[in-house]
Design a protein around this motif. Structure first.
Motif, PDB file in Angstrom:
ATOM      1  N   PHE A 591       6.675  45.736  61.718  1.00 28.52           N
ATOM      2  CA  PHE A 591       6.397  47.185  60.347  1.00 28.52           C
ATOM      3  C   PHE A 591       6.952  45.713  58.875  1.00 28.52           C
ATOM      4  O   PHE A 591       7.636  44.591  59.281  1.00 28.52           O
ATOM      5  CB  PHE A 591       8.464  47.660  60.826  1.00 28.52           C
ATOM      6  N   ASN A 592       7.215  45.399  57.603  1.00 23.95           N
ATOM      7  CA  ASN A 592       7.471  45.059  56.465  1.00 23.95           C
ATOM      8  C   ASN A 592       8.172  45.255  56.392  1.00 23.95           C
ATOM      9  O   ASN A 592       9.233  46.115  56.042  1.00 23.95           O
ATOM     10  CB  ASN A 592       6.621  45.617  55.816  1.00 23.95           C
ATOM     11  N   SER A 593       9.223  44.822  56.313  1.00 25.27           N
ATOM     12  CA  SER A 593      11.214  44.602  56.611  1.00 25.27           C
ATOM     13  C   SER A 593      11.153  44.816  55.541  1.00 25.27           C
ATOM     14  O   SER A 593      12.154  45.060  54.631  1.00 25.27           O
ATOM     15  CB  SER A 593      11.486  43.311  57.083  1.00 25.27           C
ATOM     16  N   ARG A 594      10.639  43.933  54.235  1.00 23.63           N
ATOM     17  CA  ARG A 594      11.148  44.767  52.536  1.00 23.63           C
ATOM     18  C   ARG A 594      10.945  45.602  52.411  1.00 23.63           C
ATOM     19  O   ARG A 594      11.732  46.247  51.376  1.00 23.63           O
ATOM     20  CB  ARG A 594       9.939  43.550  51.918  1.00 23.63           C
ATOM     21  N   PHE A 595       9.221  46.344  53.141  1.00 29.61           N
ATOM     22  CA  PHE A 595       9.508  47.656  52.518  1.00 29.61           C
ATOM     23  C   PHE A 595      10.064  48.217  53.137  1.00 29.61           C
ATOM     24  O   PHE A 595      10.593  49.395  52.784  1.00 29.61           O
ATOM     25  CB  PHE A 595       7.710  48.101  52.875  1.00 29.61           C
ATOM     26  N   LEU A 596      10.991  48.581  54.448  1.00 35.92           N
ATOM     27  CA  LEU A 596      11.645  49.277  55.308  1.00 35.92           C
ATOM     28  C   LEU A 596      12.803  49.199  54.413  1.00 35.92           C
ATOM     29  O   LEU A 596      13.951  50.466  54.011  1.00 35.92           O
ATOM     30  CB  LEU A 596      11.872  48.444  55.776  1.00 35.92           C
ATOM     31  N   LYS A 597      13.445  48.464  53.547  1.00 38.20           N
ATOM     32  CA  LYS A 597      14.474  48.196  52.871  1.00 38.20           C
ATOM     33  C   LYS A 597      14.492  48.617  51.414  1.00 38.20           C
ATOM     34  O   LYS A 597      15.316  49.968  50.791  1.00 38.20           O
ATOM     35  CB  LYS A 597      14.955  46.503  52.488  1.00 38.20           C
ATOM     36  N   GLU A 598      13.439  48.709  50.913  1.00 38.68           N
ATOM     37  CA  GLU A 598      12.873  49.406  49.582  1.00 38.68           C
ATOM     38  C   GLU A 598      13.221  50.962  49.244  1.00 38.68           C
ATOM     39  O   GLU A 598      13.747  51.970  49.183  1.00 38.68           O
ATOM     40  CB  GLU A 598      11.539  48.805  49.373  1.00 38.68           C
TER      41      GLU A 598
END
Length: 630
Positions: A591-598
């Protein structure tokens, strides 16, 4: 209902570890708490857990023929077993029990692999024939009963009713299949025949698998498929009358049991129709049950009460806590692989309620797929008309651009969600329908996955699942998408959900609307009898007007909805944040950790509704933490 497991030595006749076989069997104790049995001989071992429904005093499994050369373990019900038993006796076979299981061994002796074509019911079974040195695995036509299998590195083939039976074998590798991950986030489940694990497979509905010592693992063979046509009755009145008569007969043969029997009653058209048929066939009040929700947006209890009152059923209703999220981790243990249909939670509760009074329950599952009850079918026909009107060379760039420019409006009614419509119109028929049924669409999955995981996919896209089935689908646009749903959504989501939720409580669920003879007949009805003037199940509803109130037949469809969006901003706020942004998902590298947080930040601030992807991630995290790490 029951559970089965087995071990087969494909390379020879090595002794089977009975202790290991027993441990695999006990993982499925919930499927059959009444009795258990094991049989081993060189090269093969079979084990079974039994939930006694018919012939309580006998019918224990594994069950053998007269000389012990053929043995079967079986999960399901064969409703035409009395007729088959009579025919087999006429052919010289001797029966020691009065249960449907024994029909399988004698049918195999008489007709071989073609025996499955004579069975009417729901089933998954494994049969060993010592004389032919053959192991035969089979699954029913619609996939009501599950069957998993895997070929291990040491030459053994293992199989079980649930994936947990395979997971109990130390030789099963737990490597995740990246394509199955892509499928899961696209559909919300892993479609047959894949499982979440590379090494394990599901035997697809309507398929058989024949194994022999010393031979390579063959590909499963399909023995049944639904064939759509318009060869059925052309008169709507006659078609509706015949439909009810055929449904009544399908219900009738499912009322045979030596244990308490009842029905789920949601207040929808299908379950209400089943209860109406049951009431007409029974001298005693039908046992019915339903659950209610505090929020009227999700509550169908008053409609169920109308039907219960009309047919004087012995009705039981129980209110479910609107914040019933204690089940989240339990679901991962039930399904063994990630499963993102949140209605699994209320389904679990209604099965729990039913089991307090009955051992067998009839359900209305299958009506939407066979009689065009889903709203998405109507939208697909609208889109198909537009595709036919405008050439693809113009349609794709125009609507593709509009789809990119138009703002996303998850909060709006479907008719105002033009972005989704534009994106669908930019695709062909299969791609457009995939866009319609996708749990998470292509753009969202593209942002969700890491670059490393996309490389692992090597260009694979979950739309390929539908493309494969589309090769065999009928031409009419309505029949086309009904076929796709029967091959994917029905078995992968609906029937999987009900099987695991019911078996968790040792409850057998029977589905008369999925009687294969009825399904075959419904497929011959003209499409405009099913979807007419924007009304799904048109012929069915019209035929039921003398059986059910108008506001039951023509009210908006609700279903088992769960208030995920508010949960993730309220009582589950911290849990979602910890799970989605925690170490378990991070360690997968998918997973794209930046998008998860977003997603977490924007959902919890109220700026966007990301409840569906967050729920999918929550279920995947729970699976990875509980199943893969155990």
């Amino acid at each position: 209902m029951c559970g089965l497991v087995g071990i087969f030595d494909r390379t020879g006749r090595r002794d089977i570890d009975a202790g290991l076989l027993s441990r695999m069997n006990e993982t499925q104790y919930h499927r059959g708490p009444d009795e258990g049995g094991i049989h081993t001989e060189p090269g093969v071992g079979l084990a079974h857990r039994r939930l006694s429904i018919i012939d309580l005093s006998s019918g224990q499994q594994p069950l053998f023929n007269e000389d012990g050369s053929v043995v079967v373990v079986y999960n399901g019900e064969i409703y035409n077993f009395p007729e088959l038993s009579t025919r087999l006796k006429e052919l010289g076979h001797s029966f020691r029990t009065h249960c449907d299981t024994e029909v399988i061994v004698h049918a195999w002796e008489e007709w071989g692999e073609a025996c499955v074509e004579r069975f009417r019911g729901m089933f998954a079974f494994a049969l060993w024939d010592r004389n032919r040195q053959t192991l035969f695995l089979a699954r029913d036509r619609l996939g009501i009963k599950p069957l998993y299998y895997a070929q291990l590195d040491d030459g053994h083939i293992i199989f079980a009713s649930e994936l947990k039976g395979l997971l109990a074998h130390p030789g099963l590798q737990r490597d995740i299949d990246p394509r199955a991950v892509e499928d899961y986030f696209a559909y919300g489940y892993v479609p047959d025949p894949k499982t979440i694990l590379r090494q394990a497979r599901k035997l697809a509905p309507g398929h058989i698998l024949t194994l022999r010592h010393g031979q390579a693992l063959p590909s499963p063979r399909q023995y049944w498929d639904v064939s759509f046509s318009s060869s059925g009755p052309g008169d709507e009145i006659l078609a509706g009358s015949e439909l009810l008569e055929r449904l009544k007969e399908a219900v009738d043969i499912r009322l045979v049991a030596e244990v308490p029997l009842g029905a789920f009653l949601s207040g929808g058209v299908d379950s209400s129709a089943v209860v109406a048929m049951m009431a007409g066939l029974s001298d005693k009040p039908v046992n019915t049950c339903s659950i209610s929700f505090g929020d009227p947006k999700f509550n169908e209890a008053r409609y169920a009460a109308q039907v219960a009152e009309r047919y004087h059923t012995d009705h039981q209703v129980e209110e479910v806590n609107p914040d019933d999220f204690d089940l989240i981790d339990k679901l991962a243990g039930l399904y063994d692989e990630p499963f993102a249909d949140s209605s699994a939670m209320p389904t679990y509760r209604v099965c729990q309620l039913a089991r307090k009074r009955v051992t067998v329950a009839l359900s209305g599952d299958g009506g939407d797929e066979n009689l065009a009850g889903y709203r998405r079918y109507r939208w697909h026909l609208h889109e198909e008309r537009m595709r036919a009107f405008m050439p693809a060379a113009i349609r794709r760039p125009v609507f593709g651009l509009l789809g990119k420019l138009y703002p996303k409006a998850d909060w709006a009614p479907k008719v105002l969600r033009a972005k989704s419509t534009f994106e669908a119109l930019a695709r062909d028929s299969v791609g457009g329908y995939f866009h319609s049924v996708s749990h998470l669409g292509d753009p969202l999955r593209s942002r969700l996955f890491s670059r490393q995981f996309k490389d692992q996919l090597q260009g694979y896209n979950a739309v390929d699942v539908l493309k494969q089935h589309a090769k065999h689908a009928p031409d009419h646009p309505l029949s086309f998408v009904q076929y796709l749903d029967i091959k994917t959504w029905l078995a992968g989501d609906i029937l999987t959900k009900v099987d695991r939720a019911s078996m968790a409580h040792s409850l057998e669920v029977r589905v008369p609307l999925l009687d294969h003879k009825l399904v075959e007949w419904m497929a011959t009805l003209p499409p405009d009898m099913k979807l007419k003037g924007g009304e799904g199940k048109a012929v069915f509803k019209k035929a039921l007007t003398s059986h059910l109130p108008h506001d039951i037949l023509y009210r908006p469809k609700m279903g088992f909805s769960v208030p995920l969006a508010s949960w993730f901003r309220g009582p589950l706020k911290e849990r979602v944040r910890q799970a989605v942004l925690g170490p378990v998902l991070a360690e997968t590298g998918y997973f794209n950790s930046r998008f998860l947080k977003e997603m977490v930040d924007q959902h919890q601030s109220g700026r966007r509704d990301y409840s569906v992807p967050l729920w999918s991630l929550l279920m995947f995290e729970s699976f990875a933490r509980q199943v893969l790490r155990c």
